[in-house]
Every structure is written in C-alpha cells, then in structure tokens.
Scaffold this motif. Sequence first.
Motif, PDB file in Angstrom:
ATOM      1  N   PRO A   9      57.228  32.808  38.984  1.00 35.60           N
ATOM      2  CA  PRO A   9      56.948  33.548  39.679  1.00 35.60           C
ATOM      3  C   PRO A   9      56.185  33.090  40.847  1.00 35.60           C
ATOM      4  N   THR A  10      55.710  33.214  42.276  1.00 32.40           N
ATOM      5  CA  THR A  10      54.027  33.272  42.553  1.00 32.40           C
ATOM      6  C   THR A  10      53.254  34.080  41.800  1.00 32.40           C
ATOM      7  N   PHE A  11      53.903  35.091  41.651  1.00 32.36           N
ATOM      8  CA  PHE A  11      52.906  36.278  41.431  1.00 32.36           C
ATOM      9  C   PHE A  11      52.105  35.229  39.557  1.00 32.36           C
ATOM     10  N   GLY A  12      52.967  35.056  39.072  1.00 37.29           N
ATOM     11  CA  GLY A  12      52.697  34.530  38.072  1.00 37.29           C
ATOM     12  C   GLY A  12      51.892  33.394  37.488  1.00 37.29           C
ATOM     13  N   VAL A  13      52.175  32.105  38.572  1.00 31.94           N
ATOM     14  CA  VAL A  13      51.018  31.403  39.057  1.00 31.94           C
ATOM     15  C   VAL A  13      49.769  31.810  39.146  1.00 31.94           C
ATOM     16  N   VAL A  14      50.186  31.957  40.554  1.00 33.64           N
ATOM     17  CA  VAL A  14      48.621  32.961  41.322  1.00 33.64           C
ATOM     18  C   VAL A  14      47.358  34.148  39.704  1.00 33.64           C
ATOM     19  N   THR A  15      48.441  34.594  38.996  1.00 35.26           N
ATOM     20  CA  THR A  15      47.870  35.173  37.688  1.00 35.26           C
ATOM     21  C   THR A  15      46.934  34.671  36.781  1.00 35.26           C
ATOM     22  N   LEU A  16      47.597  33.082  36.802  1.00 38.45           N
ATOM     23  CA  LEU A  16      47.102  32.371  35.561  1.00 38.45           C
ATOM     24  C   LEU A  16      45.732  31.966  36.260  1.00 38.45           C
ATOM     25  N   TYR A  17      45.858  31.224  37.668  1.00 44.17           N
ATOM     26  CA  TYR A  17      44.486  30.721  37.953  1.00 44.17           C
ATOM     27  C   TYR A  17      43.407  31.726  38.505  1.00 44.17           C
ATOM     28  N   SER A  18      43.745  33.185  38.373  1.00 39.01           N
ATOM     29  CA  SER A  18      42.782  34.258  38.413  1.00 39.01           C
ATOM     30  C   SER A  18      42.160  34.747  37.324  1.00 39.01           C
ATOM     31  N   VAL A  62      43.886  38.488  45.697  1.00 45.48           N
ATOM     32  CA  VAL A  62      42.784  38.973  46.393  1.00 45.48           C
ATOM     33  C   VAL A  62      42.158  39.405  44.995  1.00 45.48           C
ATOM     34  N   ALA A  63      42.250  39.597  43.637  1.00 39.28           N
ATOM     35  CA  ALA A  63      41.220  39.864  42.955  1.00 39.28           C
ATOM     36  C   ALA A  63      40.550  38.174  42.145  1.00 39.28           C
ATOM     37  N   LEU A  64      41.461  37.465  42.839  1.00 37.97           N
ATOM     38  CA  LEU A  64      40.988  35.572  42.437  1.00 37.97           C
ATOM     39  C   LEU A  64      39.899  35.518  44.000  1.00 37.97           C
ATOM     40  N   LEU A  65      40.119  36.382  44.815  1.00 43.10           N
ATOM     41  CA  LEU A  65      39.226  35.757  45.592  1.00 43.10           C
ATOM     42  C   LEU A  65      37.331  36.522  45.688  1.00 43.10           C
ATOM     43  N   SER A  66      38.420  37.805  45.127  1.00 42.06           N
ATOM     44  CA  SER A  66      37.170  38.855  44.877  1.00 42.06           C
ATOM     45  C   SER A  66      35.886  38.575  43.196  1.00 42.06           C
ATOM     46  N   ALA A  67      36.861  37.520  42.151  1.00 35.73           N
ATOM     47  CA  ALA A  67      36.093  37.555  41.569  1.00 35.73           C
ATOM     48  C   ALA A  67      34.223  36.282  41.694  1.00 35.73           C
ATOM     49  N   PRO A  68      34.998  35.448  42.380  1.00 38.12           N
ATOM     50  CA  PRO A  68      32.746  35.555  42.721  1.00 38.12           C
ATOM     51  C   PRO A  68      32.872  36.208  43.157  1.00 38.12           C
ATOM     52  N   LEU A  74      42.849  32.114  51.380  1.00 41.82           N
ATOM     53  CA  LEU A  74      43.078  33.035  52.199  1.00 41.82           C
ATOM     54  C   LEU A  74      44.652  33.289  53.119  1.00 41.82           C
ATOM     55  N   GLU A  75      44.756  32.027  53.476  1.00 37.94           N
ATOM     56  CA  GLU A  75      45.807  31.213  54.033  1.00 37.94           C
ATOM     57  C   GLU A  75      46.899  32.187  53.613  1.00 37.94           C
ATOM     58  N   VAL A  78      42.381  43.713  54.156  1.00 38.29           N
ATOM     59  CA  VAL A  78      41.883  43.935  52.782  1.00 38.29           C
ATOM     60  C   VAL A  78      41.119  43.609  52.271  1.00 38.29           C
ATOM     61  N   MET A  79      41.186  42.022  52.186  1.00 36.64           N
ATOM     62  CA  MET A  79      39.989  40.651  51.968  1.00 36.64           C
ATOM     63  C   MET A  79      39.076  40.561  52.381  1.00 36.64           C
ATOM     64  N   ALA A  80      39.891  40.841  54.276  1.00 38.42           N
ATOM     65  CA  ALA A  80      38.180  40.912  54.955  1.00 38.42           C
ATOM     66  C   ALA A  80      37.084  42.450  54.432  1.00 38.42           C
ATOM     67  N   THR A  81      37.776  43.153  54.595  1.00 36.65           N
ATOM     68  CA  THR A  81      37.127  44.415  54.517  1.00 36.65           C
ATOM     69  C   THR A  81      36.171  44.097  53.341  1.00 36.65           C
ATOM     70  N   VAL A  82      37.251  43.721  52.089  1.00 35.99           N
ATOM     71  CA  VAL A  82      35.715  43.447  50.575  1.00 35.99           C
ATOM     72  C   VAL A  82      34.945  42.332  50.550  1.00 35.99           C
ATOM     73  N   ILE A  83      34.608  41.278  51.436  1.00 39.73           N
ATOM     74  CA  ILE A  83      34.117  41.056  52.201  1.00 39.73           C
ATOM     75  C   ILE A  83      33.197  41.259  52.553  1.00 39.73           C
ATOM     76  N   ILE A  84      32.935  42.091  53.273  1.00 42.22           N
ATOM     77  CA  ILE A  84      32.461  43.299  54.799  1.00 42.22           C
ATOM     78  C   ILE A  84      31.648  43.372  53.431  1.00 42.22           C
ATOM     79  N   GLN A  85      32.257  44.266  52.926  1.00 48.38           N
ATOM     80  CA  GLN A  85      31.891  45.705  51.661  1.00 48.38           C
ATOM     81  C   GLN A  85      30.696  45.138  50.632  1.00 48.38           C
ATOM     82  N   SER A  86      31.232  43.742  50.205  1.00 41.07           N
ATOM     83  CA  SER A  86      30.032  43.176  49.487  1.00 41.07           C
ATOM     84  C   SER A  86      28.772  42.777  50.062  1.00 41.07           C
ATOM     85  N   ILE A  87      28.869  42.530  51.338  1.00 40.20           N
ATOM     86  CA  ILE A  87      27.698  41.617  52.196  1.00 40.20           C
ATOM     87  C   ILE A  87      26.540  43.315  52.161  1.00 40.20           C
TER      88      ILE A  87
END
Length: 790
Positions: free
Chosen positions: A339-348, A392-398, A418-419, A428-437
């Motif tokens: 499943p997609t969940f598994g694929v993304v978990t591995l790359y995260s 979200v975890a993948l994109l938040s890591a950097p 992101l797309e 949610v991800m956009a908010t995470v980015i703004i909060q980081s800034i």
Amino acid sequence: MLDGTEDEEKFLAAGIAGLQQNSFYMHRALDSNNLRDALKYSAQMLSELRTSKLSPHKYYDLYMRAFDQLRKLEMFFEEETRRGCSIIDLYELVQHAGNILPRLYLLCTVGSVYIKSKEAPAKDVLKDLVEMCRGIQNPVRGLFLRSYLSQVSRDKLPDIGSEYEGDSDTVADAVEFVLQNFTEMNKLWVRMQHQGPAREKEKREKERNELRDLVGKNLHVLSQIEGVDLDMYKDVVLPRVLEQVVNCKDELAQFYLMDCIIQVFPDEYHLQTLDVLLGAYPQLQPSVDIKTVLSQLMQRLSNYAASSAEVLPEFLQVEAFSKLSNAIGKVIEAQPDMPTFGVVTLYSSLLTFTLHVHPDRLDYADQVLGACVKRLSGKGKIEDNRATKQIVALLSAPLEKYNDVMTALKLSNYPRVLEYLDVPTNKVMATVIIQSIMKNGTNISTSDKVEALFELIKGLIKDSDGISSDEVDEDDFKEEQNSVARLIQMLYNDDPEEFFKIIDTVRKHILTGGPKRLPFTVPPLVFSSLKLVRQMQGGQDENPFGDDASTTPKKIFQLLNQTIETLAGVPAPELALPLYLQCAEAANDSDLEPVAYEFFTQAYILYEEEISDSRAQITALHLIIGTLQRMHIFGVENRDTLTHKATGYSAKLLKKPDQCKAVYACSHLFWVDDHDNMKDGERVLLCLKRALRIANAAQQMSNAARGSTGSAMLFIEIMNKYLYFFEKGNPQVTVASIQSLIELIMNEMQSESTSSDPAADAFLANTMRYIQFQKQKGGTVGEKYENIKV
C-alpha cells in the motif's frame, strides 16, 4: 467457547494436581537419597507435560511448575556426583525412562550436570542433547523442551573466557549448538499453523504469537556470546539465521525474527553486514510487514550515527545510503501490492536516516524525495489517512533537521511530493511550514524564494479545485489566514528594489485568494508596503529618488491603491477605509499631496457609498477627522475641501449626541499645533458653538420624547474642548465664553428635568478641580485662569 475454557481449566487443574503429587514423592525420595525412586517419580511428574489439551498459555503455567522442580532435581544430581555416583552412568540411567518426553527433560537436566563435571567435552554433550530433542515433534511440547535445553545450557556454553572453553571446545561449537536449537525450534513454531482445522487458524496464530519469545531467546543467547565477533557474525551467524528465516516462508516468523535480528545484535554489525541483511528483505513473503522492520533498522542506524561523530566514516565506507536506497526499491518491486502507506513510510525512514548521517548532502535528501515521487506517480491525490500522515512526516523532517525553510526550498522534489496530498493535509503541511518560519525567525529575503514558498503554501492562499473556502470550519479558516498574515509581515529586505519585488510577488498570490481571504491578507501586505515607503524616506539623503529609480514611493502608492480597491470590492469598506487613511498619512510624510488627496477621496467615496451602519459611520468619521488633523501637506484649497466634507458628514449623523461629538472633534481640524497657517480660531469657535446648539437640541428632543432632558455630559465634554483651545492660546475662546458655559452646566445639573448621571457628576468635578489646579500654578497659566470663577 466458554465450555472449552472451562474444560481447559479442569485439565490444567488435573495436570497441576498430578504434578504436585508426584513432586511430593520425588522430594521424599530425594530426602532419603533414593535415586531410583527419585527418577521414577520425576518421570511420572514430567509425564503431565505430555498433555495436548492445554493452550500454550496454560501449558506454560504447567511447564513453569515442572521447571522449578527440575532445578531441585539438578541440585540433587550434582550432590550425587559429589558422593561418588558416576555422571556417565547417571546419563545412561535416565535414558531408561518409559516415555520420551520425561526422558528428554531428565536427559537435559543430567546433561547440564555432565557438562559442569567436565568429564566429557561440552560440545559432545550439547550436540547429543540437541539431536536427541528431535524425538519430540509436537510443536508446543517440542518448543518448551528445547526452551528448557536452552535455559539450562546458556551458562555452560564454551565461550571466550568461559570455564568450559578448551582445546576441543570452541566458540564455534557454542554457536553451532544455539543455531541448531534455533533452527529446530523455528521449524516447530512454523509447523503450529498447520495443526488442527482451518477454521481455528486465527486462534492458532494468536497462540503462535504468544510463543514467539521462546524462539527469539536463541538469538538473544547468540548476541550474548562474547566470542561472536564481527567476522563470525558475518560469516556464520547471520547467513545461517537468514537462511532459516527466508526458507520458513511463514509471515509471522519472518516478521518477528527479522525484527529480533535488528534488536538483539549490535548496530555496528548491522552496518558492516548491510548487503547480506538487506538482500534477505525482497525474498520475504509478500504479506510480511517489511516497512516496519526496515524502518526500525534505519531508525537504529540513525541513532547509531547520532551517538558519535566518530562512527560516521563507517557509514561512508560501506555506502549505507546507496545500499538502503536500492534495497527499498527492490522491496517495493518485490511487493507490487504494497500500500501507499508502506511506500511512504519506507522513504520517510530513509530520509530521517539520510538527514542524521549525511546532513550536508542535500542531493541525497532530494534523491529520496524524488524516488518517493516516482513511486507515487499515477496514484493521484492520496486519500489514505495513514499515508498522508507519513507524507507530512516525510516533508516535516527537513524542516525539523535544518530549522530553515530555505533549505527545504532548495530540494527540487519537495513541492512535487506536496502535490500528492489531499486538500486538508496540504493545508496542514502549509501551516507546519509557516510555523517553522515563525519559530526560527527565518528571513526570506528574495522574490524568487517568496515565489517558491508561496507555491508550497498555496493550499492556504487560494481555494483548491472543487473545494470552496465556504466549506471549511470558520475558526480553522481564521487561524490559517492569520498565520498567512503573520508570514507576510515577516518578509523583508534592506534593498528597496528587492523588497518591492517581494511585495509584488505576494500581491500576485494573495489576489487569487478570493473575497473571503482578502480581509486577512490585504492589510498585512499594505503595512509591509508602507514599511517600504518609510524605509525609502529614511534613505532619501543618501539615495534620493531620481527619474531613473525603478521603485519610487509613487509607484508603491499606485500599487497600494489598486490593492485596497480589490478589498473595497469584496466588499469590506470598514477595513478598506482605514487602509486608505494609513496610505494618505504615509503619502503626507513623503510630500506627495496629489497621492494623499486621492487616498482621502477614495476613503470619502467609501464612507458615502458603502458605509451605512451608524456605528460604523461614527468609527469611520473619527478616523477621518483624526487622520486629516495630522496632515500638513495639503494646500489651502484641498484642505478646505476635505475639512468641509468632514464637518458636513458630522452634521449628518443619525443621532444628535453622535453629531455633537463629531462636530466638536472637527474643531481640531482648524487648530494644529506647530503649524501657524493651520490655526483658525474663528472656525474653531464656530464648531464649538455648533456643537452646543446640537447638544441643546438633543436635550429638547429627549425632553419631548421622555419627559427628561437627560444627562449634561455633552455640555461638559464641550467645555473641556473650550478649555483645551483656551489653553492653546485661541483668542476667540475667552474667559467670558467659558464662564457662561460653566453657568449653563451648573443650571442644567440643578434642573429637575436633568436625569442623574454619576459619570457626568464625576467628569464635572474633575474638570472644576483641573481649573482650580491651573489657577494655583501661578505664572502665565495661573493668570490665564485667574478670572474663571468655579
């Protein structure tokens, strides 16, 4: 089900009773040193373990009781050997027990004493025991028997530094024994799934899960053997264990044992044997949850890398990133239904590993994101909640690693990942980015970076296809837009040219946001633009604006006019009007009279055409009067026009008290400190007299409607204006006019038709006290107030 449980309890109770009875006779024999009876009753006691009517959980209860008795029996055998009994004869004697299971338990117990005696090489006894245990092929009974063998032998293995190590007994023998026992136990454990009817498969899987630690303990024993160094682990232990794991072709066993390998052996060993370990993953059953096991491996290696900078060269030496990346690709190909969940978990997990081990290699991080995009291609927006959380975890890591959105913007594949997020998660991800800034105070100082950033957070900037902002929870929407507003305020550059480009870029994005967002996003943009105008004013001496300058205050004001116009069209006139006035004041400071006049004109148009609510009119009018009073750029004609309009608006307010307050506020338009050409005492007096007439009319209307003239508060407020202008030196405001006003107020306060108002009483008392205080000051001020009688 209940009957089965009750029956099982009965069988367990019967087994415990039989075990206790025989253990009693065994103890009596032990106390009288009767070896033959001790063996007879111990064999009968152990026969209770031959039952097949108990679940593994209940069987374990029975086994532990037997285990306690066997420890006592072992101590007896040790004493017997000390008294002269031959351990070899004893080893032969226990093999005469009638049933194979009791015989093997007794054999393991004597075997433990046999190894201790050192009358035979430990490896020979261990080999004999592990081979003999093959006589039990029932999975549950066999597993517990071999678990007992592992338990009694673990402290007697020929390990480095062990008393059982010798010329003929080596670490290799210890490893061989544990590996053989592990292999046989795993076979028994796997065979459990085939025992019994198919309808009870789920029950058997649960039972197998309860027994897994019996098998896993062998790997723990292996990891504790001192002599198992990296070479032996690489050449013997890991290949043999993986061979068994892969060949058993059982989902539960493969998942558990791979996890065991990762948990029990040192991280350094994993790093040096990555090829072998990772090569096994694609050979596992497609149903095995590889993502979890592989993620745990990467987590262990990440923590190992973080533990010390000295180990990082090892990662580079073995090319860990490349091997893990390739392994993930092969695993995903080997499991096309993952499943997609598994694929993304591995790359995260891989990205987390990369950021820990190679924080300076942004190309590696981008490579991971790119590989993830490749695997997600063709799947469209991801709707699985677990998968979106992993993205979200993948994109938040950097962001968490570098504490800098600028670094994330350098990753070309970041926006591509992101797309794949659905609209809510994108927000949610956009908010995470703004909060980081916000958290890190990141300075985004070029228009290109702003463009890239706003592309990332476009989920908050404009409506997505098919989803209107009207469908979003109101509180959530406000919070999102307020975060965007805070972000806009943070964008800045010391170079006016670049700052203007940033503002233009932001404007281009926010104007696509729709009417619901503009009231949140336009005001911060306007104030950022005014910040630029003031920045340019501050640098006028060093860098005066010439015709060649591409960015001038005039150009910024033109942009502002267009921007506020879009807000006025929402419509949001009560927000647009103050912004026009703010711009007019900034134009005043920039000495741009036509621009300032235009902004005032727009504010007046809004007031006349769009603002109909009486409360909003009062607020807007006082803002207009306050701003106009501070303007010094206007010539006589323009100022007169604007002032005349403001006083006209004041007289047209609905309620008389509001009219009165607005009119006396207008008096300040005709008397501005520090500007002699803006001091017209006569018109000030006209405003104040007009305010008195309106206050008087308000009292008459109140008297006609309610039979009471109401409070004298308006008169007191007007008197305070008289005192203000009297003190400022307005020649038209005389002692006589103030005196007559005081008398008027006193009469009103004493009139029976005037209603009681504590606030008015206090205000009047304070005013009288102020006049008295000014009298007592002496000097010029005292002389001025001397003739006022209170």
